[in-house]
Design an enzyme around this catalytic site. Structure first.
Site, PDB file in Angstrom:
ATOM      1  N   HIS A 194       0.866  -1.235  -0.167  1.00  0.00           N
ATOM      2  CA  HIS A 194      -0.177  -0.006   0.066  1.00  0.00           C
ATOM      3  C   HIS A 194       0.919   1.377  -0.046  1.00  0.00           C
ATOM      4  CE1 HIS A 194      -3.526   2.563   1.427  1.00  0.00           C
ATOM      5  NE2 HIS A 194      -2.458   3.341   1.911  1.00  0.00           N
ATOM      6  N   GLU A 195       1.936   1.332   0.779  1.00  0.00           N
ATOM      7  CA  GLU A 195       2.629   2.456   0.908  1.00  0.00           C
ATOM      8  C   GLU A 195       3.392   2.806  -0.128  1.00  0.00           C
ATOM      9  OE1 GLU A 195       0.737   3.460   4.422  1.00  0.00           O
ATOM     10  OE2 GLU A 195       2.005   4.457   3.323  1.00  0.00           O
ATOM     11  N   HIS A 202       1.658   4.468  -2.724  1.00  0.00           N
ATOM     12  CA  HIS A 202       1.743   6.044  -2.577  1.00  0.00           C
ATOM     13  C   HIS A 202       3.127   6.672  -2.989  1.00  0.00           C
ATOM     14  CE1 HIS A 202      -1.928   6.633  -0.269  1.00  0.00           C
ATOM     15  NE2 HIS A 202      -1.828   5.906   0.957  1.00  0.00           N
ATOM     16  N   HIS A 250      -5.280   7.358  -2.168  1.00  0.00           N
ATOM     17  CA  HIS A 250      -6.248   6.277  -1.663  1.00  0.00           C
ATOM     18  C   HIS A 250      -7.222   6.191  -2.600  1.00  0.00           C
ATOM     19  CE1 HIS A 250      -4.701   7.163   2.723  1.00  0.00           C
ATOM     20  NE2 HIS A 250      -4.126   6.106   2.434  1.00  0.00           N
TER      21      HIS A 250
END
Lengths: 423, 118
Positions: free
Chosen positions: A137-138, A141, A147
């Site tokens: 997930h990170e 980013h 998101h």
């Protein structure tokens, strides 16, 4: 916290054309490091590094960037630095809040921090918070993804305990490819592999998978899911036994009522593969050894080859080399008298000047598409099938339609960094 | 060291001192909404203490909607529970307020100067 969203000094600030100006890395290979002062106290360092390597690899499997762990370069030269901390940490302006709520954060085109007060666990555990899932997930980013509230997306802001296997779904793939484009590149060979199985009625059924080979690695392409198998590419060495470990020129499956022979070709030699025992034959029934020279097994065929495919209907193998095509009659074991021909003559262009002309990478009969495809670089030319010729009169036999980009038919066939091929 | 006794550290027990303060009241909720980009304004840079009044209700409604909660605009228990779930610290992209590229807007100060047309 806006500062946190802006890249740190010295980072690449390039808008990629596909993203309409959103920030994206402009390098093909990015380096990363778990910083020494940021080791977690919960998992062994090896486990942490392994999980991050896997997390980066999972993104690399669906986008054109590669990721390499760099343990030696000066820290300032590392593209993405990861670290754990509690409360105030790693010089970050954002203080972690202890266990619960915020478990990690990321700087775009910058770094990733994990709250070491959270109970991070390895992928094999179903307790705590999966470090792999949070890392993927990170990294999303850092690569530029915001998101998302779409069910199933890895970019959902809240942690959702994962089911049995974490994978990037179709939309996450499209989102990252919107920023970085899709994967391209020439293949060494492409072929469908037929499997005979018995169903629960004991009847023999036939299934097939499509394989893409490039240098020393390969992908299984799942046609029904329009993507490669999760976890691919893997090394040829691990999946195929007794054939060369890289740079395979061609694969041919001679499949008739009485014959089921599979051949790999490389350089001046060919190997016969035993599908049942999943390894190359070392010799035939008469004790004759493999590999053998192509000129011996296929008289009249030059080598090395560019590629080849087997035409089941005509029981011919088409061998390609340079601008020439050789049609080999498998029943009479010789080249048809009217060959060799120029590729442009044997497979004429349907639209003028839109033709691969020579030096094919792969020629492949797809059972999924019931058609032959000629591949070269990042493009393919589809050979008009019988169905095409019934629908459109006047198409020349073996005529090839205009080029199309490979990534638009076979999705997410992406390289990963060589250091992660064995994962 | 965080306390644990089993080899696999499955019984890891963070010390109570380092637990995130639960979001249990309006002030904490306002801070949450501001911190994660739900406050008013295109850049999400609302006032530090968070949205007030109608803006608060609107921000709550938006937050409730994307979290599949009844969009009442009231700070109810379900909304507080959603705010307390484990989450990433990067602000949320709010579909209504940001354009398709959902890229964080670079503050004007940092935007490259456009060259005057020739």
């Amino acid at each position: 916290f806006l500062q946190m969203l802006l890249p740190g000094p010295g980072r690449q600030l390039e808008g990629s054309p596909q993203s309409g100006g959103t920030l994206a890395f402009a390098k093909k290979t990015l380096t990363w490091r778990l910083v020494g002062e940021g080791y977690s106290s919960q998992l062994s360092v090896e486990e942490q590094r392994y999980i991050f390597r896997l997390a980066f690899r999972m993104w690399s499997e669906v986008m054109p960037l590669n990721f390499r762990e760099d343990l030696t370069a000066p820290a300032a030269a590392i593209d993405i630095k990861l670290g754990f901390g509690r409360g105030r940490h790693l010089g970050c302006p954002r203080v972690f809040d202890g266990s619960g709520q915020e478990f990690a954060h990321a700087w775009r085109l910058g770094d990733i921090h994990f709250d070491d007060d959270e109970h991070f666990t390895p992928p094999t555990s179903d307790m705590g918070i999966s470090l792999l899932k949070v890392a993927v997930h990170e990294i999303g980013h850092v690569l530029g993804l915001p998101h998302s509230y779409r069910a199933g997306s890895i970019m959902q802001p809240n942690y959702i305990p994962q089911g049995p296997a974490l994978e990037l779904d179709w939309s996450d793939r499209k989102a990252i490819q919107k920023l970085y484009g899709s994967c391209e590149g020439a293949f060494d060979t492409v072929f469908d592999w037929i499997r005979r199985e018995r169903n629960h009625h004991g009847e023999v059924t036939v299934r097939f998978s499509t394989y893409f080979f490039r240098r020393s690695w390969y992908w299984l392409y799942e046609n029904r899911n329009n993507r490669t198998r999760y976890g691919d590419p893997i090394l040829i060495l691990t999946g195929w036994h007794g054939v060369p470990a890289q740079d395979i020129d061609a694969f041919v499956h001679v499949w008739t009522w009485g014959r089921d022979e599979r051949y790999f070709f490389k350089g001046t030699q060919y190997w016969r593969y035993d599908s049942d025992r999943d390894q190359a034959h070392t010799e035939d029934e008469q004790g004759k050894r493999y590999p053998r020279s192509i000129s011996e097994g296929f008289p009249g065929i030059p080598s090395p080859l560019d590629t080849a495919f087997y035409d089941r209907r005509r029981q011919l193998i088409y061998f390609f080399r340079g601008s020439l095509v050789f049609a080999f009659d498998v029943n009479r074991n010789r080249v048809l008298g009217s060959y060799p021909k120029e590729l442009a003559d044997a497979f004429p262009a349907i639209e003028r000047r839109d033709h691969p002309l020579r030096d094919l990478d792969a020629a492949y009969y797809s059972y999924a598409h019931k058609a032959v495809f000629l591949l070269k670089g990042s493009a393919y030319w589809k050979v008009a099938s019988d169905g095409d010729r019934q629908r459109r009169a006047g198409l020349p036999p073996n005529g090839v339609f205009p080029r199309q980009p490979i990534p638009r038919k076979w999705f997410d066939v992406c390289d990963v960094h060589a250091s992660t091929l064995d994962m | 060291e965080t306390l644990f006794h089993s080899r696999g550290r499955s019984d890891l027990a963070p010390s109570p001192l380092r637990r995130a303060t639960p979001i249990a009241d309006l002030r904490a909720a306002q801070r949450f909404l501001s911190k994660y980009g739900w406050a008013e304004g295109p850049s999400g840079a609302g006032p530090p203490e968070g949205p007030q009044g109608a803006a608060l209700a609107e921000a709550l409604r938006r937050f409730q909607k994307v979290n599949a909660l009844p969009a009442s605009g009231n700070l109810d228990a379900a909304t507080l529970a959603a705010m307390n779930r484990p989450r990433c610290g990067v602000p949320d992209a709010r579909p209504q307020l940001r354009d398709k590229s959902t890229a964080p807007q670079t503050p004007p100060g940092l935007r490259p100067r456009a060259r005057p047309k020739r």
